[in-house]
Design an enzyme around this catalytic site. Structure first.
Site, mmCIF file in Angstrom:
data_model
loop_
_atom_site.group_PDB
_atom_site.id
_atom_site.type_symbol
_atom_site.label_atom_id
_atom_site.label_comp_id
_atom_site.label_asym_id
_atom_site.label_seq_id
_atom_site.Cartn_x
_atom_site.Cartn_y
_atom_site.Cartn_z
ATOM 1 N N ASN A 42 0.840 -1.200 0.000
ATOM 2 C CA ASN A 42 0.000 0.000 0.000
ATOM 3 C C ASN A 42 0.876 1.252 0.000
ATOM 4 O OD1 ASN A 42 0.645 -0.867 2.626
ATOM 5 N ND2 ASN A 42 -1.147 0.052 3.560
ATOM 6 N N ASN A 45 -1.079 8.674 0.780
ATOM 7 C CA ASN A 45 -0.928 10.028 0.270
ATOM 8 C C ASN A 45 -1.542 10.991 1.273
ATOM 9 O OD1 ASN A 45 -2.082 12.384 -1.561
ATOM 10 N ND2 ASN A 45 -0.451 11.378 -2.680
ATOM 11 N N ALA A 46 -0.997 12.206 1.350
ATOM 12 C CA ALA A 46 -1.506 13.201 2.296
ATOM 13 C C ALA A 46 -2.984 13.509 2.035
ATOM 14 C CB ALA A 46 -0.674 14.475 2.222
ATOM 15 N N CYS A 53 -4.206 0.544 -2.314
ATOM 16 C CA CYS A 53 -3.999 -0.664 -1.511
ATOM 17 C C CYS A 53 -2.953 -1.570 -2.158
ATOM 18 C CB CYS A 53 -5.300 -1.451 -1.404
ATOM 19 S SG CYS A 53 -6.591 -0.652 -0.442
ATOM 20 N N GLU A 55 -3.162 -4.788 -2.869
ATOM 21 C CA GLU A 55 -3.689 -5.687 -3.903
ATOM 22 C C GLU A 55 -3.821 -4.967 -5.238
ATOM 23 O OE1 GLU A 55 -4.844 -4.956 -0.878
ATOM 24 O OE2 GLU A 55 -6.496 -6.287 -0.342
ATOM 25 N N CYS A 87 -10.204 -4.977 0.999
ATOM 26 C CA CYS A 87 -11.299 -4.002 1.042
ATOM 27 C C CYS A 87 -12.228 -4.207 -0.154
ATOM 28 C CB CYS A 87 -10.745 -2.577 1.062
ATOM 29 S SG CYS A 87 -10.213 -1.976 -0.546
#
Ligand code: THU
Length: 131
Positions: A42, A45-46, A53, A55, A87
């Protein structure tokens, strides 16, 4: 490659995870029929929603590398005390290319659960649904 070996490959990716916000590293290893394995982690980012992710990182590496319809297994691993379940967005993306995929979901102690993607995404919406 055994299931456990694919899981261990995914575990090697935890150190590559970029997770300054969640502090929750995830690793993935996606296998193709010819034995090629695409790994992913993964990358956050801000602007949190722009994160990707593990995957999906592995999947986009595979698709951009020329693979599409030959995925066999994916291992998804986390540092958690429970299996690191994919997810919903990842389930959907994997279903697009590999509705018959086998999923190995591991936790911190390297034990894993093995189940078909169709069990994680029942009655999934995919390319065939567009008729
Ligand atoms: N994460 C994944 O990499 N894969 C999943 O299927 C579940 C969640 C990541 C996203 C985020 O970087 C962190 O785990 C916490 O949600």
């Amino acid at each position: 490659m055994t299931d456990q070996e694919l899981v261990e490959l995914a575990f090697t990716m935890l150190e590559r995870s970029y997770v300054p916000y969640s502090h929750f590293p995830v690793g993935a290893a996606l296998e193709c029929a010819d034995g090629t394995v695409f790994t992913g982690c993964n990358v956050e980012n801000a602007a949190y929603g722009s994160s990707i992710c593990a995957e999906r990182t592995a999947l986009v590496k595979a698709v951009s590398g020329g693979h599409r319809d030959d995925f066999t297994r994916i291992a998804v691993v986390g540092n958690s005390t429970e299996p690191c379940w994919p997810c919903g967005a990842c389930r959907q993306m994997l279903y697009e290319f590999a509705p018959g995929l086998t999923v190995l979901v591991a936790q911190r102690d390297h034990s894993f659960v093995k189940l078909p993607l169709s069990e994680l995404l029942t009655h999934g919406f995919g390319p065939k649904s567009l008729g």
